[in-house]
Design a protein around this motif. Structure first.
Motif, PDB file in Angstrom:
ATOM      1  N   PRO A   1       0.846  -1.348   0.000  1.00 35.55           N
ATOM      2  CA  PRO A   1      -0.106  -0.205   0.104  1.00 35.55           C
ATOM      3  C   PRO A   1       0.783   1.088  -0.139  1.00 35.55           C
ATOM      4  N   ASN A   2       0.445   2.243  -0.628  1.00 37.87           N
ATOM      5  CA  ASN A   2       0.739   3.666  -1.036  1.00 37.87           C
ATOM      6  C   ASN A   2       2.264   3.706  -1.126  1.00 37.87           C
ATOM      7  N   SER A   3       2.823   2.520  -2.253  1.00 36.51           N
ATOM      8  CA  SER A   3       4.062   2.525  -2.797  1.00 36.51           C
ATOM      9  C   SER A   3       4.132   2.592  -4.202  1.00 36.51           C
ATOM     10  N   THR A   4       3.084   2.933  -4.882  1.00 38.84           N
ATOM     11  CA  THR A   4       3.098   3.002  -6.309  1.00 38.84           C
ATOM     12  C   THR A   4       4.006   3.966  -6.921  1.00 38.84           C
ATOM     13  N   HIS A   5       4.229   5.032  -6.167  1.00 43.39           N
ATOM     14  CA  HIS A   5       5.498   5.952  -6.492  1.00 43.39           C
ATOM     15  C   HIS A   5       6.626   5.486  -6.689  1.00 43.39           C
ATOM     16  N   LEU A   6       7.086   4.520  -5.735  1.00 43.62           N
ATOM     17  CA  LEU A   6       8.234   3.640  -5.735  1.00 43.62           C
ATOM     18  C   LEU A   6       8.418   2.628  -6.788  1.00 43.62           C
ATOM     19  N   LEU A   7       7.314   1.779  -6.869  1.00 44.20           N
ATOM     20  CA  LEU A   7       7.421   0.223  -7.284  1.00 44.20           C
ATOM     21  C   LEU A   7       6.454   0.203  -8.228  1.00 44.20           C
ATOM     22  N   GLN A   8       5.775   0.992  -8.944  1.00 51.02           N
ATOM     23  CA  GLN A   8       5.103   0.912  -9.999  1.00 51.02           C
ATOM     24  C   GLN A   8       5.691   1.589 -11.162  1.00 51.02           C
ATOM     25  N   PRO A   9       6.301   0.526 -12.174  1.00 50.70           N
ATOM     26  CA  PRO A   9       7.034   0.897 -13.462  1.00 50.70           C
ATOM     27  C   PRO A   9       6.368   1.904 -14.438  1.00 50.70           C
ATOM     28  N   LEU A  10       4.864   1.750 -14.457  1.00 50.51           N
ATOM     29  CA  LEU A  10       4.225   2.622 -15.368  1.00 50.51           C
ATOM     30  C   LEU A  10       4.353   3.972 -14.721  1.00 50.51           C
ATOM     31  N   ASP A  11       3.944   4.044 -13.180  1.00 55.19           N
ATOM     32  CA  ASP A  11       4.283   5.411 -12.807  1.00 55.19           C
ATOM     33  C   ASP A  11       5.654   6.088 -12.756  1.00 55.19           C
ATOM     34  N   VAL A  12       6.376   5.144 -12.534  1.00 52.66           N
ATOM     35  CA  VAL A  12       7.872   5.939 -12.164  1.00 52.66           C
ATOM     36  C   VAL A  12       8.525   6.435 -13.461  1.00 52.66           C
TER      37      VAL A  12
END
Length: 566
Positions: free
Chosen positions: A312-323
């Protein structure tokens, strides 16, 4: 305003070297007069006098510095460390920090007004220390994202390394939903210098279209999946778009369980079937409730597809599409949308759905480097190839070079505690309670705490009291009501006890309108209602949890007959 100095072009270079200056100072130290040494060495007399008296300690011609080099270094080090923790300075805050430093040191800087440095000095300060400091456009993240847990990330990578061992990169797919808005955002344009309200004529709206993108760790791009906000899907909303793109619609315009199951079956499964290997397949994404259903589970089992959910709350670090992907894509979308609004869409108040497929085609044509961005996104998140240390350095702020040498370890520990505690704020405001006040009357804070005419009543309880539903009309609904009151702490009452709430009389008899009245106070009183007298208890500090009562199903009611003597 910032002043821009024009250098003096015709200034003559020095006629002496640093060695000549040191030799002249040595002669003055031995007792030679300054005037005689200046004439002999061809060095200005004032220069020799300043160096001999100690007023100038360097051979570089410049004004006297406000801060010592050691003090500037300390400020730079702390600004760098604070920036990595998310507590960044802008130019104005840097000026305030220097002013506070000078005030506390009881030093008066005549170059500054009230010890407040100017913007020009701050920009020069940043330029002098450009090897450590630089300005960037930053984005805001929530406290919960900033305080993502180290243990959760470590556990994620531990399981990830076990699951992805020996899996080829084309079998690892990251999926994520985003939206393309009908607003190209602001842009720097040319205006008259003194204009106060710069504006550009262009129709925009708050509408958006949801899209599911997916890519593999090898750079393969899965076809996008578009979801419109509509009840019906028109054929014109599909024509003119890229090949293989699928379109759907929902009432809200967002992905639901049906859309995700359809995406999984029509796009993800089709992609995995095209692969020429029997290795396990993995889908990596966020753990939304709409991503799990009976259909999803059936397809996952049949096709040997495994879901890996991000912490949770980690997509800015672990989501390749977001990054790596969505930043350049949104920039390209603003360009495509602006060109359309300045051309064919000039007079449309909002982006029509029949135009969206063609604009999506232009967007994907602009993003000709999506394969490279996908590979870079998986590498930046440490998912493929697996690199846990890269992410852990971001979370623990260990990527600050020699951070423990720059600032005190106590400062670093204090910053970590602030970040973790702010994400779990114990003073967060809970959902309020409905205040029942007679129509047309107002209420004050004093009346809210003392007047018994202001009653706290749950909306679900009011609904039950108004007549109930179906077979429960005229019955008693026993609803659990948590009690947090000193008046109950010394008694045998249990906080989880149920309170009988009359649901309502039959509609044919409106003589008595039963309901639960929970009000401020603690004494029993009698209430007149349509000529009848009934007992009502005022209970102190009673509240009904909104999420527990409002969604209470009918089957959970314990019903029983009651009479007017209840």
């Amino acid at each position: 305003m910032v002043r821009h100095y024009t250098p003096i072009i015709d200034r003559q270079p020095r006629s002496y070297t640093d060695d000549d200056l040191h030799h002249a100072l040595q002669l003055i130290t031995e007792g030679q007069p300054i005037t005689r040494v200046a004439a002999m060495m061809k060095i200005p007399r004032r220069t020799l006098r300043n160096h001999a008296s100690g007023e100038r300690k360097t051979t570089i011609a410049s004004r006297k510095r406000i801060l010592l080099p050691e003090e500037e270094t300390i400020i730079v080090q702390h600004a760098a460390v604070l920036g990595h923790f998310g507590y960044v300075f802008d130019v104005y805050e840097l000026r305030l920090f220097v002013k506070s430093f000078l005030d506390k040191a009881q030093r008066n800087a005549p170059q500054f007004k009230d010890n407040m440095p100017g913007e020009e000095w701050a920009l020069s300060f940043i330029k002098r220390h450009s090897d450590v400091l630089s300005t960037h456009v930053c984005q805001n993240i929530s406290w919960k994202r900033a305080a993502v847990g180290v243990e959760a990330v470590e556990k994620f990578f531990t399981n990830l390394s076990t699951n992805l061992q020996g899996v080829p990169p084309q079998n690892i797919v990251n999926y994520d939903e985003t939206n393309l808005t009908d607003d190209p955002k602001s842009k720097t344009m040319l205006f008259r210098k003194s204009i106060k309200h710069p504006e550009k004529v262009m129709n925009t709206s708050k509408s958006s279209v949801s899209i599911m993108f997916a890519c593999s760790a090898a750079g393969n791009q899965l076809p996008p999946y578009v979801v419109y906000k509509a009840e019906q899907l028109m054929d014109t909303w599909v024509r003119g778009g890229p090949l293989m793109v699928r379109y759907n619609r929902t009432h809200s315009g967002w992905f639901d369980a049906h859309c995700f199951s359809d995406w999984l079956t029509k796009i993800a499964v089709q992609y995995f079937q095209s692969l020429d290997n029997d290795a396990p397949k993995f889908l990596i994404g966020d753990n939304l409730a709409s991503h799990m259903s009976a259909t999803t589970e059936g397809v996952r089992t049949e096709m040997n597809i495994n879901f890996i959910f991000l912490p949770p709350n980690s997509t800015h670090l672990l989501q390749p599409l977001d990054v790596a992907m969505y930043g350049p894509m949104k920039k390209a979308w603003r360009k495509v949308l602006t060109e359309w609004k300045e051309g064919p869409g000039k007079y449309y108040t909002a982006l029509p759905k029949q135009w969206f497929p063609s604009l999506l085609f232009q967007l994907l044509d602009e993003m000709d480097n999506r394969d490279e961005l996908a590979v870079a996104g998986f590498r930046a998140t440490g998912i493929y190839p697996i690199d846990k240390d890269h992410i852990m350095r971001k979370i623990t702020n260990e990527n600050v070079k020699s951070a423990h040498d720059l600032v005190s370890p106590l400062v670093l520990e204090h910053l970590r505690q602030i970040k973790e505690s702010a994400a779990n704020n114990p003073n967060a405001t809970r959902c309020g309670k409905c205040v029942q006040v007679e129509l047309g009357k107002s209420i004050s804070l004093q009346e809210l705490g003392a007047n018994t005419s202001a009653t706290f009543v749950s909306r679900s309880v009011k609904r039950c009291a108004a007549g109930g539903r179906g077979e429960h009309r005229g019955k008693v609904a026993k609803i659990p009501v948590p009690v947090d009151s000193p008046s109950f702490s010394d008694s045998d009452e249990n906080a989880d006890d149920t309170y009988e709430v009359p649901v309502g009389e039959d509609s044919s008899d409106n003589s008595i309108d039963w309901g639960l009245e929970v009000s401020v106070g603690g004494n029993k009183h009698e209430q007149e209602s349509d000529g009848d007298t009934s007992d009502t208890w005022n209970i102190e500090e009673v509240y009904v949890e909104k999420h527990e009562v409002e969604e209470l199903p009918e089957d959970d009611f314990e019903v029983g007959d009651y009479g007017n003597d209840w």
